[in-house]
Design a protein around this motif. Structure first.
Motif, PDB file in Angstrom:
ATOM      1  N   ALA A 255      22.744  -0.218  16.545  1.00  0.00           N
ATOM      2  CA  ALA A 255      22.345   1.160  16.189  1.00  0.00           C
ATOM      3  C   ALA A 255      23.565   1.522  15.637  1.00  0.00           C
ATOM      4  CB  ALA A 255      22.025   1.751  17.817  1.00  0.00           C
ATOM      5  N   HIS A 256      23.732   2.944  15.732  1.00  0.00           N
ATOM      6  CA  HIS A 256      24.940   3.643  15.449  1.00  0.00           C
ATOM      7  C   HIS A 256      24.927   3.523  13.731  1.00  0.00           C
ATOM      8  CE1 HIS A 256      26.243   4.289  18.967  1.00  0.00           C
ATOM      9  NE2 HIS A 256      27.476   3.873  19.210  1.00  0.00           N
TER      10      HIS A 256
ATOM     11  N   HIS B 163      19.515   3.988  13.256  1.00  0.00           N
ATOM     12  CA  HIS B 163      18.224   4.876  14.120  1.00  0.00           C
ATOM     13  C   HIS B 163      18.312   6.471  13.885  1.00  0.00           C
ATOM     14  CE1 HIS B 163      21.545   6.003  16.935  1.00  0.00           C
ATOM     15  NE2 HIS B 163      21.474   4.820  17.138  1.00  0.00           N
TER      16      HIS B 163
ATOM     17  N   TRP C 283      28.599  11.517  13.381  1.00  0.00           N
ATOM     18  CA  TRP C 283      29.122  10.255  13.197  1.00  0.00           C
ATOM     19  C   TRP C 283      30.481  10.406  12.547  1.00  0.00           C
ATOM     20  CZ3 TRP C 283      26.590   7.044  16.368  1.00  0.00           C
ATOM     21  CH2 TRP C 283      25.235   7.105  16.412  1.00  0.00           C
TER      22      TRP C 283
HETATM   23 CU    CU Z   1      23.584   3.960  18.280  1.00  0.00          CU
END
Ligand code: CU
Length: 167
Positions: free
Chosen positions: A22-23, A45, A135
């Motif tokens: 993910a990420h 995701h 992020w």
């Molecule tokens: Cu993630």
């Protein structure tokens, strides 16, 4: 100070070190300084289950000429700004989805890497149908571990001269 890690503590670290399915991650994670590099950011995701509608990437100030990938079904917006040398440069690129996307998606950026070895970060703001994910956390060392929302990064290794010796 030496820590001996065994059992649950070691397992926890190994788990944390697994490149997130993910990420937001960057591939490759290393490239030679002073070369033309294509880094591919993979958005694993949506935002806590909500599909992605836009991805905004902040480009490292030290990156030279930048060419973001044109993607079918995504509009691209380039944000110009001033570089450290006062020249106009691309400071941000945004991809906007024609339809919300729930599956992993990749975004490639080709650029002239600076000639000195360093780690470049590509902070990403992910907008979803519901909510946003930032992020943007920059770790103390180049790593994805220990942070909830790490910025993807690429480490530039010393340029190698024709002699084979690092410059
Ligand atoms: Cu993630």
């Amino acid at each position: 100070m030496t820590h001996k890690l065994t059992g649950p503590a070691l397992a926890a670290i190994l788990l944390a070190a697994t490149p997130a399915a993910a990420h937001v991650t960057a591939t490759p994670t290393e490239a030679p300084a002073g070369t033309k590099v294509t880094v591919t950011l993979r958005v694993g995701h949506g935002c806590e289950g909500s599909p992605t509608t836009a991805i905004r990437v902040e480009l490292p100030l030290s990156a030279g000429w930048v060419n973001p990938e044109s993607k079918a079904d995504w509009d691209q917006v380039i944000q110009p700004g001033q570089g450290p040398d006062g020249r106009l440069r691309t400071v941000e690129v945004t991809w906007k989805a024609h339809r919300p996307v729930a599956t992993p998606e990749t975004f490639a950026i080709t650029f002239d890497a600076p000639s000195t070895a360093q780690t470049l970060y590509f902070p990403v703001i992910q907008t979803c149908q519901t909510g946003e994910a930032h992020w943007t956390q920059i770790p103390a060392e180049a790593a994805m571990t220990g942070l909830e929302h790490p910025a993807p990064f690429l480490t530039l290794t010393p340029a190698v001269a024709a002699s084979g010796q690092p410059q």
